[in-house]
Design a protein around this motif. Structure first.
Motif, PDB file in Angstrom:
ATOM      1  N   SER A   6       0.840  -1.202   0.000  1.00 50.57           N
ATOM      2  CA  SER A   6       0.000   0.000   0.000  1.00 50.57           C
ATOM      3  C   SER A   6       0.876   1.253   0.000  1.00 50.57           C
ATOM      4  N   GLU A   7       0.265   2.381  -0.348  1.00 50.51           N
ATOM      5  CA  GLU A   7       0.991   3.657  -0.350  1.00 50.51           C
ATOM      6  C   GLU A   7       1.516   3.981   1.038  1.00 50.51           C
ATOM      7  N   LEU A   8       0.732   3.669   2.053  1.00 54.38           N
ATOM      8  CA  LEU A   8       1.141   3.925   3.432  1.00 54.38           C
ATOM      9  C   LEU A   8       2.349   3.071   3.812  1.00 54.38           C
ATOM     10  N   GLU A   9       2.298   1.776   3.460  1.00 51.11           N
ATOM     11  CA  GLU A   9       3.441   0.889   3.729  1.00 51.11           C
ATOM     12  C   GLU A   9       4.679   1.343   2.955  1.00 51.11           C
ATOM     13  N   TYR A  10       4.469   1.766   1.713  1.00 48.51           N
ATOM     14  CA  TYR A  10       5.572   2.231   0.873  1.00 48.51           C
ATOM     15  C   TYR A  10       6.234   3.455   1.508  1.00 48.51           C
ATOM     16  N   ALA A  11       5.428   4.415   1.938  1.00 47.34           N
ATOM     17  CA  ALA A  11       5.962   5.628   2.568  1.00 47.34           C
ATOM     18  C   ALA A  11       6.734   5.290   3.840  1.00 47.34           C
ATOM     19  N   ALA A  12       6.204   4.348   4.612  1.00 49.15           N
ATOM     20  CA  ALA A  12       6.886   3.937   5.847  1.00 49.15           C
ATOM     21  C   ALA A  12       8.225   3.276   5.526  1.00 49.15           C
ATOM     22  N   GLU A  87       8.806  10.364  -4.590  1.00 43.39           N
ATOM     23  CA  GLU A  87       8.193   9.284  -3.801  1.00 43.39           C
ATOM     24  C   GLU A  87       8.978   7.977  -3.861  1.00 43.39           C
TER      25      GLU A  87
END
Length: 146
Positions: A6-12, A87
């Motif tokens: 997910s985008e959230l996991e990727y950002a983390a 990103e």
């Protein structure tokens, strides 16, 4: 093949990669780095080397430590900043400085930056180094008095 994250996991994971780089890079001449943030097929290029694969990547860092201890009385990798530029891209600005193990104690000094690109699993799959001058100019420092 891994499942997309997910985008959230990727950002983390991007933030985790930045944290690991900030921790590992300053001591890369003294101790091993963490290889968990890199993909198996990582591509590396600097002004003198180009290769692919995590095994070769590990060898390059082992070689840096080995030659650093063999040829230098002091050798530092000063990290000025590590930050995301997009990103999926991280940049690290740095300086290499040291004193060669020769009677006239020549100094080594050059600046550069590393650009790390992450894949869909948020692992670094590309590491490109840029130096502030050609390799020949850097090597010429070995013949100057310290």
């Amino acid at each position: 093949m891994s499942q997309p994250i997910s985008e959230l996991e990727y950002a983390a994971q991007l933030e985790q990669a930045i944290a690991v780089l900030r921790q590992d890079l300053p001591t890369l001449f003294a101790q091993n780095i963490s290889y968990d943030i890199y993909s198996q097929d990582i591509f590396f290029r600097d002004p003198v080397n180009t290769f692919k694969g995590k095994f070769n990547y590990r060898i390059v860092f082992w070689t840096l430590r080995f030659h650093g201890r063999l040829f230098f009385t002091e050798l530092y990798f000063d990290v000025h900043q590590v930050y995301p530029t997009s990103e999926n891209t991280i940049r690290a600005d740095w300086t290499v400085r040291g004193t060669l193990r020769l009677p006239w104690k020549p100094k080594l000094l050059f600046n550069g930056y590393s650009v790390y690109t992450l894949n869909a699993e948020a692992l670094i799959y590309q590491h490109i180094d840029t130096w502030d001058r050609p390799p020949g100019e850097i090597l010429a420092q070995f013949w100057q008095k310290g």
